[in-house]
Design a protein around this motif. Structure first.
Motif, PDB file in Angstrom:
ATOM      1  N   THR A 153       0.846  -1.182   0.000  1.00 23.90           N
ATOM      2  CA  THR A 153       0.000   0.000   0.000  1.00 23.90           C
ATOM      3  C   THR A 153       0.890   1.243   0.000  1.00 23.90           C
ATOM      4  O   THR A 153       1.741   1.407   0.872  1.00 23.90           O
ATOM      5  CB  THR A 153      -0.913   0.019   1.235  1.00 23.90           C
ATOM      6  OG1 THR A 153      -1.689  -1.175   1.241  1.00 23.90           O
ATOM      7  CG2 THR A 153      -1.851   1.213   1.194  1.00 23.90           C
ATOM      8  N   ARG A 200      -3.026   7.884   1.364  1.00 28.36           N
ATOM      9  CA  ARG A 200      -2.941   6.463   1.028  1.00 28.36           C
ATOM     10  C   ARG A 200      -3.624   6.176  -0.302  1.00 28.36           C
ATOM     11  O   ARG A 200      -4.743   6.626  -0.544  1.00 28.36           O
ATOM     12  CB  ARG A 200      -3.587   5.612   2.123  1.00 28.36           C
ATOM     13  CG  ARG A 200      -3.413   4.116   1.923  1.00 28.36           C
ATOM     14  CD  ARG A 200      -4.114   3.319   3.014  1.00 28.36           C
ATOM     15  NE  ARG A 200      -5.547   3.369   2.888  1.00 28.36           N
ATOM     16  CZ  ARG A 200      -6.264   2.524   2.121  1.00 28.36           C
ATOM     17  NH1 ARG A 200      -5.649   1.598   1.420  1.00 28.36           N
ATOM     18  NH2 ARG A 200      -7.573   2.633   2.061  1.00 28.36           N
ATOM     19  N   HIS A 204      -5.604   3.903  -2.787  1.00 24.90           N
ATOM     20  CA  HIS A 204      -6.601   2.855  -2.598  1.00 24.90           C
ATOM     21  C   HIS A 204      -6.056   1.507  -3.070  1.00 24.90           C
ATOM     22  O   HIS A 204      -5.302   1.433  -4.042  1.00 24.90           O
ATOM     23  CB  HIS A 204      -7.878   3.199  -3.371  1.00 24.90           C
ATOM     24  CG  HIS A 204      -9.072   2.391  -2.963  1.00 24.90           C
ATOM     25  ND1 HIS A 204      -9.261   1.082  -3.351  1.00 24.90           N
ATOM     26  CD2 HIS A 204     -10.135   2.711  -2.178  1.00 24.90           C
ATOM     27  CE1 HIS A 204     -10.396   0.630  -2.838  1.00 24.90           C
ATOM     28  NE2 HIS A 204     -10.953   1.599  -2.124  1.00 24.90           N
ATOM     29  N   HIS A 205      -6.454   0.435  -2.382  1.00 23.98           N
ATOM     30  CA  HIS A 205      -6.013  -0.908  -2.773  1.00 23.98           C
ATOM     31  C   HIS A 205      -6.278  -1.189  -4.246  1.00 23.98           C
ATOM     32  O   HIS A 205      -5.461  -1.812  -4.932  1.00 23.98           O
ATOM     33  CB  HIS A 205      -6.728  -1.967  -1.925  1.00 23.98           C
ATOM     34  CG  HIS A 205      -6.183  -2.097  -0.546  1.00 23.98           C
ATOM     35  ND1 HIS A 205      -6.870  -2.689   0.473  1.00 23.98           N
ATOM     36  CD2 HIS A 205      -4.994  -1.704   0.000  1.00 23.98           C
ATOM     37  CE1 HIS A 205      -6.155  -2.680   1.579  1.00 23.98           C
ATOM     38  NE2 HIS A 205      -5.010  -2.070   1.315  1.00 23.98           N
ATOM     39  N   PRO A 245      -3.877  -4.983   5.803  1.00 26.29           N
ATOM     40  CA  PRO A 245      -4.148  -3.673   5.196  1.00 26.29           C
ATOM     41  C   PRO A 245      -2.959  -3.033   4.509  1.00 26.29           C
ATOM     42  O   PRO A 245      -3.144  -2.172   3.641  1.00 26.29           O
ATOM     43  CB  PRO A 245      -4.609  -2.817   6.400  1.00 26.29           C
ATOM     44  CG  PRO A 245      -4.045  -3.498   7.605  1.00 26.29           C
ATOM     45  CD  PRO A 245      -4.067  -4.963   7.267  1.00 26.29           C
ATOM     46  N   TYR A 274      -0.898  -4.386   2.479  1.00 28.13           N
ATOM     47  CA  TYR A 274      -0.669  -4.971   1.153  1.00 28.13           C
ATOM     48  C   TYR A 274      -2.005  -5.105   0.430  1.00 28.13           C
ATOM     49  O   TYR A 274      -3.018  -5.473   1.038  1.00 28.13           O
ATOM     50  CB  TYR A 274      -0.012  -6.347   1.257  1.00 28.13           C
ATOM     51  CG  TYR A 274       1.337  -6.324   1.951  1.00 28.13           C
ATOM     52  CD1 TYR A 274       2.436  -5.734   1.345  1.00 28.13           C
ATOM     53  CD2 TYR A 274       1.493  -6.886   3.222  1.00 28.13           C
ATOM     54  CE1 TYR A 274       3.670  -5.705   1.981  1.00 28.13           C
ATOM     55  CE2 TYR A 274       2.721  -6.860   3.863  1.00 28.13           C
ATOM     56  CZ  TYR A 274       3.806  -6.266   3.238  1.00 28.13           C
ATOM     57  OH  TYR A 274       5.021  -6.239   3.865  1.00 28.13           O
ATOM     58  N   ALA A 275      -2.002  -4.827  -0.869  1.00 31.90           N
ATOM     59  CA  ALA A 275      -3.258  -4.811  -1.621  1.00 31.90           C
ATOM     60  C   ALA A 275      -3.597  -6.151  -2.252  1.00 31.90           C
ATOM     61  O   ALA A 275      -4.751  -6.386  -2.606  1.00 31.90           O
ATOM     62  CB  ALA A 275      -3.196  -3.744  -2.721  1.00 31.90           C
TER      63      ALA A 275
END
Length: 269
Positions: free
Chosen positions: A31, A39, A41-42, A72, A74-75
């Protein structure tokens, strides 16, 4: 974006080993943040991973691996789905997992998904099987961490039995047996499979016993400290398969940071 570099011989379990070296990039779909520090978005991170793989294919990188996490930061939680998308946008690059957490997955479904990627990529898929460096997948999928070793051992045994793509009869303690069962889709030239090892001599010997290439996952510490594992793997292969057997490849997966120049990478890191 943070990535992991991988050096490996290009040969896989489906072909004899050569003495050349290949260079690949692995990513967990970390992420990231944008220029304002917000941040990303995934969903956008996953799209970015696909574009990075396309660029890697265009500039001549040999392999691109996508890891699996369920957290959270890592997507990517379904690397095989991401790899399938990459397969339709690339031409030559080898596509693999980094790693597939076999302990918390079903070996039959893993084979089916990667044989499908192999079809979409015209034979460029490979799967790297491991237990992973995190354990969040166990409670997520309702598995008992106290069966950590048994889960991987049994599932690896079943997966190995699937690789010849002949009718499989297999039994274990943690799932119902298979009796003369075929698994589809079949590949056109065999599915390449590696075993990832983080530093256990027993795991190194197990990779040799199954005659699968070895992926040494260097998460920290000096790379030279892993040399004895490579020596052990070669010795075990010679003892189990004979000195005349083809040498299987060894890959090294180690942390790295990619930027426009070495100097910029050092400054950013």
């Amino acid at each position: 974006m943070t990535q992991h570099t991988t050096s490996a011989t290009p040969a896989t379990s489906a072909s004899p080993a050569s003495h050349s070296v290949a260079f690949g990039l692995d990513t967990f779909g970390d992420t990231t943040v944008d220029d304002r520090g917000a941040r990303v978005h995934h969903a956008q991170v996953i799209r970015d991973v696909v574009e990075q793989a396309v660029l890697a294919d265009e500039v001549g990188v040999d392999a691109f691996g996508v890891g699996e996490h369920h957290r959270p930061d890592y997507a990517v939680s379904a690397p095989d789905v991401v790899l399938a998308g990459i397969a339709t946008r690339t031409q030559r690059i080898t596509l693999g997992s980094a790693v597939t957490v076999l302990s918390s997955d079903d070996p039959v479904r893993v084979f089916q998904r990667f044989s499908t990627i192999d079809a979409l990529s015209n034979g460029r898929a490979e799967v790297v099987l491991g237990r992973g460096s995190f354990t969040e997948s166990f409670p997520l999928f309702g598995l008992d961490l106290q069966q950590y070793e048994q889960l991987f051992s049994e599932k690896l045994d079943l997966f190995s039995a699937l690789l010849p793509e002949t009718p499989v009869t297999w039994s274990g303690e943690l799932r119902r047996p298979l009796v003369d069962q075929r698994v589809y889709p079949e590949t056109e030239g065999g599915l390449s499979a590696w075993i990832a090892v983080g530093g256990s001599p027993e795991s190194v010997v197990r990779a040799a016993r199954y005659r699968m290439p070895l992926m040494l996952a260097i998460i920290g510490g000096p790379a030279g400290s892993f040399a004895p594992f490579a020596d052990l793997y070669r010795q075990a292969n010679a003892q189990l398969a004979g000195t005349d057997a083809p040498r299987l490849p060894i890959a090294v997966h180690s942390p790295g940071f990619v930027a426009e120049t070495d100097e910029k990478a050092a400054a950013l890191a």
